[in-house]
Design an enzyme around this catalytic site. Structure first.
Site, PDB file in Angstrom:
ATOM      1  N   GLN A   1      -5.472  -2.240   9.529  1.00  0.00           N
ATOM      2  CA  GLN A   1      -5.037  -3.461   8.855  1.00  0.00           C
ATOM      3  C   GLN A   1      -5.538  -4.688   9.614  1.00  0.00           C
ATOM      4  O   GLN A   1      -5.285  -4.840  10.799  1.00  0.00           O
ATOM      5  CB  GLN A   1      -3.510  -3.494   8.744  1.00  0.00           C
ATOM      6  CG  GLN A   1      -2.981  -4.681   7.962  1.00  0.00           C
ATOM      7  CD  GLN A   1      -3.426  -4.666   6.505  1.00  0.00           C
ATOM      8  OE1 GLN A   1      -3.321  -3.653   5.832  1.00  0.00           O
ATOM      9  NE2 GLN A   1      -3.920  -5.783   6.025  1.00  0.00           N
TER      10      GLN A   1
ATOM     11  N   ASP B   1     -12.102   1.345   3.522  1.00  0.00           N
ATOM     12  CA  ASP B   1     -12.153  -0.121   3.458  1.00  0.00           C
ATOM     13  C   ASP B   1     -13.582  -0.625   3.330  1.00  0.00           C
ATOM     14  O   ASP B   1     -13.809  -1.787   2.997  1.00  0.00           O
ATOM     15  CB  ASP B   1     -11.506  -0.728   4.707  1.00  0.00           C
ATOM     16  CG  ASP B   1     -10.234  -1.496   4.385  1.00  0.00           C
ATOM     17  OD1 ASP B   1      -9.971  -1.739   3.190  1.00  0.00           O
ATOM     18  OD2 ASP B   1      -9.510  -1.859   5.325  1.00  0.00           O
TER      19      ASP B   1
ATOM     20  N   LYS C   1       0.826  -1.209   0.000  1.00  0.00           N
ATOM     21  CA  LYS C   1       0.000   0.000   0.000  1.00  0.00           C
ATOM     22  C   LYS C   1       0.861   1.260   0.000  1.00  0.00           C
ATOM     23  O   LYS C   1       0.527   2.254  -0.657  1.00  0.00           O
ATOM     24  CB  LYS C   1      -0.941  -0.019   1.206  1.00  0.00           C
ATOM     25  CG  LYS C   1      -2.049  -1.058   1.088  1.00  0.00           C
ATOM     26  CD  LYS C   1      -2.749  -1.304   2.409  1.00  0.00           C
ATOM     27  CE  LYS C   1      -3.749  -2.446   2.272  1.00  0.00           C
ATOM     28  NZ  LYS C   1      -4.319  -2.880   3.564  1.00  0.00           N
TER      29      LYS C   1
END
Length: 366
Positions: A170, A193, A126
């Site tokens: 994460q 997300d 990322k």
């Protein structure tokens, strides 16, 4: 407009309605009405909504069928890496335009808890991707034994930071942490997300549009659309029902009018169900779970699995394999995503796209 469409298609056969819908999706996918830009092909979900109109005398005899067998042929490889590169190129162009126009760029903040090997890999990817397209990246690292308060405090700080337009935690998190409390702390407008309960709820309901669609499911659909795979009316099976991939993927496939079944660890005879799938999405996280006998000849297989296997000959001491036994599946399926190089790059590309979309919304940039 949807009311007019419903009246128009009411008298049409299932096949004509399917064709009409397919053409509509293609039109929306290439128009400014369908999505905020032309970087991706996925249109807004509400533009896909149709009223269920059951044909009184359905006739499917003229429908194209899946070939019974692919004698000696191998599946077409769906190259997620190349598709993702094209999408990232479009994102980079848009970010340069934003910087030139208003002097600002999107910002993405990531909270990493612990030192899981796979999580470190995902975060590293990322960081590289953000650097390539021009997104400002901020990383907050916390120890494996950190408290929920530590994560929530970091989230609140990013929530209030106007230069941060996207925030993600994460996953997976250590088991002692309450994911529900953590995600409820995350600002909905920065949930790139797509895991906030309101985003998932709006994904599930016709007539609703989530602010963000979860990145991996969105990437799977984008791969299908760009590979010109028919979704409407097809039988889709999703292996796995996680909140991260399995559940939102099944919801998204339903919004595209597939007939969806979910296979999980308690499903009796899962092999029988997966063999009926025209589209098979494997997201169980079990290496080589899906063998040749699980796949319908001619099916399209999307392998979401990314399981690290120790291999000292590789650069980082391990390699990634998927849920699907690729060597067997490639001889049965009509198209398949590889691991690595399939869904993984698309997940990152969709994260970048969601972050750009969030920044545009926050900065009123058209």
């Amino acid at each position: 407009m949807r009311r007019m469409l419903t009246i128009t298609i009411a008298g049409l056969s299932w096949w004509k309605r399917s064709t009409l819908f397919r053409d509509m999706v293609r039109t929306l996918s290439t128009s400014k009405v369908g999505c905020s830009s032309q970087i991706i092909k996925s249109p807004r979900l509400v533009s896909l909504d149709l009223t269920d109109l059951w044909a009184s005398d359905p006739k499917h005899t003229n429908l194209p069928s899946t070939p019974a067998c692919f004698h000696g042929q191998t599946a077409r490889i769906i190259d997620g890496r190349t598709i993702a590169e094209n999408i990232r190129s479009g994102i980079a162009t848009e970010i340069r335009r934003m910087k030139d126009s208003i002097g600002k760029v999107p910002g993405l903040a990531v909270i990493l808890v612990g030192q899981r090997r796979d999580s470190l890999t995902y975060v590293r990817n990322k960081i590289i991707a953000c650097q390539e397209v021009g997104i400002k990246f901020v990383l907050k690292e916390l120890p494996d034994n950190c408290s929920e308060d530590a994560i929530c405090n970091a989230l609140r700080s990013f929530n209030q930071n106007p230069s941060v337009h996207g925030i993600l935690v994460q996953l997976p998190l250590p088991q002692h942490l309450d994911e529900e409390r953590i995600f409820n702390t995350l600002c909905l407008q920065k949930d790139v997300d797509g895991f906030h309960p309101l985003n998932i709820g709006n994904l599930a309901m016709q007539g609703r549009e989530p602010l963000f669609i979860p990145c991996t499911p969105k990437g799977c659909i984008e791969l299908l659309l760009r590979s010109e795979v028919e979704i409407m009316g097809k039988r889709a099976v999703v292996i796995g029902r996680s909140n991260i991939v399995g559940l939102p993927t099944s919801l998204l496939l339903q919004r595209y009018h597939a007939t969806v079944s979910i296979v999980h660890a308690f499903t009796e005879n899962p092999e029988r169900l997966t063999r009926e799938a025209d589209i098979l999405v494997a997201a169980a996280g079990v290496p080589n779970l899906v063998r040749r006998s699980w796949i319908k000849p001619g099916a399209v297989v999307i392998d979401v699995g990314t399981i690290p296997i120790e291999d000292r000959s590789c650069e980082h001491g391990y390699r990634l394999i998927g849920d699907v036994c690729f060597e067997e599946a490639v001889e049965v399926a009509s198209a398949i995503t590889p691991v690595p190089g399939g869904v993984g790059p698309m997940t990152v590309a969709m994260l970048l796209y969601n972050t750009l979309d969030s920044a545009k919304r926050a900065l009123n940039f058209v």
